[in-house]
Write an enzyme that holds these catalytic residues in place. Structure first.
Site, PDB file in Angstrom:
ATOM      1  CB  CYS A 135      15.010 -17.594  -3.500  1.00  0.00           C
ATOM      2  SG  CYS A 135      14.279 -16.864  -2.048  1.00  0.00           S
TER       3      CYS A 135
ATOM      4  CD  GLU B 297      29.282 -28.771  12.040  1.00  0.00           C
ATOM      5  OE1 GLU B 297      29.000 -27.613  12.390  1.00  0.00           O
ATOM      6  OE2 GLU B 297      28.847 -29.282  11.004  1.00  0.00           O
TER       7      GLU B 297
ATOM      8  CE  LYS C 114      25.565 -30.307  10.158  1.00  0.00           C
ATOM      9  NZ  LYS C 114      26.461 -29.258   9.922  1.00  0.00           N
TER      10      LYS C 114
ATOM     11  CG  HIS D 108      30.930 -22.517  35.230  1.00  0.00           C
ATOM     12  ND1 HIS D 108      31.202 -22.205  36.539  1.00  0.00           N
ATOM     13  CD2 HIS D 108      32.084 -22.991  34.712  1.00  0.00           C
ATOM     14  CE1 HIS D 108      32.474 -22.459  36.801  1.00  0.00           C
ATOM     15  NE2 HIS D 108      33.034 -22.944  35.701  1.00  0.00           N
TER      16      HIS D 108
ATOM     17  NE  ARG E 289      22.089 -22.761  -4.382  1.00  0.00           N
ATOM     18  CZ  ARG E 289      22.961 -21.825  -4.065  1.00  0.00           C
ATOM     19  NH1 ARG E 289      22.565 -20.629  -3.733  1.00  0.00           N
ATOM     20  NH2 ARG E 289      24.237 -22.080  -4.087  1.00  0.00           N
TER      21      ARG E 289
ATOM     22  CD  GLU F 255      22.569 -27.340  10.349  1.00  0.00           C
ATOM     23  OE1 GLU F 255      22.803 -26.314   9.722  1.00  0.00           O
ATOM     24  OE2 GLU F 255      23.293 -28.359  10.249  1.00  0.00           O
TER      25      GLU F 255
ATOM     26  CG  ASN G 106      17.095 -15.618  -5.663  1.00  0.00           C
ATOM     27  OD1 ASN G 106      15.910 -15.928  -5.647  1.00  0.00           O
ATOM     28  ND2 ASN G 106      18.046 -16.407  -6.140  1.00  0.00           N
ATOM     29  N   GLY G 107      16.891 -12.071  -2.823  1.00  0.00           N
ATOM     30  CA  GLY G 107      17.442 -10.912  -2.112  1.00  0.00           C
ATOM     31  C   GLY G 107      16.337 -10.179  -1.383  1.00  0.00           C
TER      32      GLY G 107
ATOM     33  CD1 TRP H 112      14.339 -21.069   3.126  1.00  0.00           C
ATOM     34  CD2 TRP H 112      14.811 -18.927   3.502  1.00  0.00           C
ATOM     35  NE1 TRP H 112      14.785 -20.960   4.415  1.00  0.00           N
ATOM     36  CE2 TRP H 112      15.081 -19.659   4.671  1.00  0.00           C
ATOM     37  CE3 TRP H 112      15.029 -17.547   3.508  1.00  0.00           C
ATOM     38  CZ2 TRP H 112      15.562 -19.062   5.838  1.00  0.00           C
ATOM     39  CZ3 TRP H 112      15.520 -16.957   4.675  1.00  0.00           C
ATOM     40  CH2 TRP H 112      15.774 -17.717   5.820  1.00  0.00           C
TER      41      TRP H 112
ATOM     42  CE  LYS I 273      24.949 -26.829   1.151  1.00  0.00           C
ATOM     43  NZ  LYS I 273      25.392 -27.428   2.428  1.00  0.00           N
TER      44      LYS I 273
HETATM   45  C1  G6P Z   1      23.491 -21.788   6.157  1.00  0.00           C
HETATM   46  C2  G6P Z   1      23.600 -23.288   5.995  1.00  0.00           C
HETATM   47  C3  G6P Z   1      24.725 -23.833   6.869  1.00  0.00           C
HETATM   48  C4  G6P Z   1      26.017 -23.100   6.561  1.00  0.00           C
HETATM   49  C5  G6P Z   1      25.871 -21.586   6.697  1.00  0.00           C
HETATM   50  C6  G6P Z   1      27.085 -20.846   6.165  1.00  0.00           C
HETATM   51  O1  G6P Z   1      23.029 -21.482   7.425  1.00  0.00           O
HETATM   52  O2  G6P Z   1      22.373 -23.909   6.337  1.00  0.00           O
HETATM   53  O3  G6P Z   1      24.894 -25.207   6.623  1.00  0.00           O
HETATM   54  O4  G6P Z   1      27.019 -23.548   7.419  1.00  0.00           O
HETATM   55  O5  G6P Z   1      24.760 -21.146   5.923  1.00  0.00           O
HETATM   56  O6  G6P Z   1      27.196 -21.086   4.805  1.00  0.00           O
HETATM   57  P1  G6P Z   1      28.514 -20.933   3.954  1.00  0.00           P
HETATM   58  O7  G6P Z   1      28.086 -21.284   2.555  1.00  0.00           O
HETATM   59  O8  G6P Z   1      28.904 -19.482   4.065  1.00  0.00           O
HETATM   60  O9  G6P Z   1      29.528 -21.834   4.506  1.00  0.00           O
END
Ligand code: G6P
Length: 608
Positions: free
Chosen positions: A2, A481, A485, A504, A27, A488, A100-101, A74, A603
């Site tokens: 948030c 990764e 991507k 397997h 965010r 996501e 936030n939190g 969020w 984010k």
């Molecule tokens: C969230 C984001 C990811 C990120 C992860 C870790 O899930 O959507 O893109 O990799 O957090 O975030 P950080 O800021 O700790 O790398």
């Protein structure tokens, strides 16, 4: 997660607050709201959905005043409805709070407050704070906030206003980032510097346990016993241009295309080509201290965890030091074997991820030295770690991490070089790595120049329902990764797997409908991956190969090929990741997804 922004000063607050919210929208973005002191009391507007909806509401029913707080949410507790959106107000409507939190003891507090006659209108944990502060209020908002927070368990970054003191904002922090912006006769509070960068570069970062009081004459920072603290003012050294799209359709695309520069920035001034090593000023460790460690633990979440896995390969191969990589959320609740001979590397783009921060604190508590590999300057992990490496990738706005990932891997390579040269690595091998690092920006540019090839590939596969990504050795994390991507931002189910492990289990999924991305640069495991490609082809899977040179052994076995430049094995996942980022991006765009703000994601995840 948030976002919070607050303003007190001579200007009309609402446009500034909305502008700040828009900059924070990346965010968290399921609902938003504003509360302003309108001369009579606290006036609020809240709306589910994107900030434009709130803006439309404000156009119809403006909020006029020069002090206010705002929030983009969020959802954690309660669906993203208008009633659950922040700010939340107290029963007598005198107090408004953005938060936030997570308040962990909200249920118990709510039951007690309801029994005393306080009336709740939302399903959120945050609302508890508004009523609690009203209950504690005896004439001074900061005292009421301190007393209320004494009853609260959990994490918070909050901003609070009160109609009985219409010129004051009180903010407090525990476990959720918050900073104060200092303008000319005006003051801001924000959860992220990007919200206020249009107005000021001077900021004071709050630490856990800090409380800030802002009014028209200035600001002060207090601790939880109301003792005034002296805190340093920091200057933000990045530009607004860096958080704007600059002609690109999406932030994600801009950030993918920035990688030649961001990687250059990660390495700037840090390579020592003659000595075949690197110089890392922020480690706060002498060479002797670096040699003292018996093992390395790397902890992270999400994409940062993938870069950590590549780091594990690097350290073990070149520095010959045992490494364990662990999800921060798991590490923090285990009984990990970590002591003063452990170097704990904490990877985080934002430097604020709650699980990663908690894991770092746990490692510290057990005596480990902590090193943050972080992008966000001044973030909590960066400030609390014993030392660190800033990756200097610049603000990353797209929720799906791209440029931060490649810069994290480069930072890990720099550290490997440093530790390796102190231990086993010869000067010749060190120089070879330095040369390969220096070549990376140009090599990435040559991939980006061929983005249209990937776009065509995306056209071909945009309707796929599943994807498999295979890689071996250094490129197994690249497969993870690549799959992350894609899922996501396009919402296509995708899995990354070590290529040989496919037989397997995942092999059962392969048929003519299954695209399989095989990361097969010319490296020590190339011949092995050829066999895995054959296994896919024999089951009629569609093979998309990422190769680095003409490979006679692949002729007739692959359906599509994209060539990346040849580099040394440890850096190949960096180059392999770029076409995979582009593939995910173009598929998502063609499917109509909101690439920069994918559903359900945030984010920076500042809750557990
Ligand atoms: C969230 C984001 C990811 C990120 C992860 C870790 O899930 O959507 O893109 O990799 O957090 O975030 P950080 O800021 O700790 O790398």
């Amino acid at each position: 997660m948030c976002g919070i922004v607050g303003y007190v000063g001579p200007r009309v607050a609402t446009p500034l607050l909305i502008d700040g919210l828009k900059r924070l929208e990346y965010r968290g973005y399921d609902s938003a709201g504003v509360a302003v002191m309108n001369g009579k009391g606290v006036d609020t507007r809240r709306a589910p959905g994107k900030i434009v909806k709130l803006e439309a509401m404000l156009n119809a029913e403006p909020l006029v005043g020069t002090l206010g707080i705002a929030h983009t949410r969020w959802a954690t507790h309660g669906a993203p409805t208008e009633l659950n959106a922040h700010p939340h107000t107290s029963t007598d409507k005198s107090i408004a709070v953005v938060h936030n939190g997570i308040i962990e003891n909200a249920t118990a507090l709510k039951a007690r407050l309801e029994a005393s006659g306080y009336v709740f209108t939302s399903e959120t944990d945050t609302e508890v704070l508004a009523h609690l502060i009203q209950e504690m209020y005896t004439g001074k908002l900061e005292d009421a906030v301190i007393r209320a927070l004494e009853h609260v368990e959990g994490t918070y970054g909050i901003a609070v206003i009160c109609s009985k003191e219409p010129d004051k904002i009180v903010a407090a922090r525990k476990g959720s980032p918050l900073l104060i912006g200092l303008g000319e006769n005006e003051y801001f509070v924000a959860s992220d510097a990007s919200a206020i960068l249009s107005y000021t570069r001077e900021v004071v970062y709050l630490d856990d346990g800090d409380l800030a009081v802002l009014d028209r004459n200035g600001y002060k920072i207090l601790d939880m016993s109301a003792t005034q603290l002296d805190k340093a003012v920091s200057r933000i050294d990045w530009d607004l241009g860096q958080i704007e799209r600059g002609g690109y359709a999406h932030f994600m695309l801009k950030e993918i295309f920035e990688q030649p520069t961001t990687i250059e920035n990660t390495m700037r001034g840090r390579l020592l080509p003659e000595d075949g090593t690197s110089k890392l000023g922020g480690l706060n460790l002498t060479d002797e201290e670096l040699l003292f460690f018996d093992n390395i633990v790397i902890t992270a979440c999400g994409t940062s965890w993938h870069s950590a896995l590549i780091g594990e390969h690097m350290f073990e191969e070149l520095a010959r030091i045992p490494v364990e990589v662990e999800y921060a959320s798991e590490f923090r609740y285990r009984n990990p074997i970590v002591d003063e001979r452990t170097l704990c590397i904490v990877m985080s783009q934002s430097g604020e991820t709650a699980d990663t921060l908690a894991a770092m604190r746990e490692a510290k508590r057990r005596g480990a030295r902590t090193l943050g590999i972080v992008n966000q300057v001044g973030s909590t992990i960066a400030r609390e770690a014993d030392g660190g490496i800033y990756i200097h990738a610049g603000p990353e706005i797209g929720v799906a991490s791209t440029k931060a990932f490649t810069s994290q891997v480069v930072a890990l390579a720099l550290l490997t070089l440093k530790v390796g040269r102190l231990r086993d690595l010869s000067i010749m091998n060190g120089r070879r790595i330095v040369e390969a690092l220096q070549a990376l920006p140009g090599q990435i540019q040559s991939i980006l120049d061929r983005a249209d090839e990937i776009e065509q590939l995306a056209e071909e596969f945009k309707r796929a329902q599943n994807f498999l990504y295979l890689g071996r050795g250094y490129n197994f994390p690249a497969a993870l990764e690549g799959a992350l991507k894609l899922k996501e931002i396009s919402y296509i189910h995708a899995e990354g797997y070590p290529a040989a492990e496919m037989k397997h289990g995942p092999i059962a999924l392969i048929d003519e409908m299954m695209p399989v991305v095989c990361i097969a640069p010319h490296d020590s495991v190339f011949d092995k991956i050829v066999s895995n490609v054959q296994e896919v082809k024999a089951r009629k899977g569609k093979v998309i190969a990422i190769t680095s040179q003409a490979e006679p052994s692949l002729v007739g076995k692959i359906d599509y090929e994209f060539r990346i430049p040849q580099t040394i094995e440890m850096l190949s996942p960096i180059l392999a990741s770029v076409p995979l980022q582009l593939l995910a991006y173009y598929i998502a765009v063609k499917r109509g997804s909101n690439v920069d703000q994918p559903r359900n994601l945030a984010k920076s995840v500042t809750v557990e």
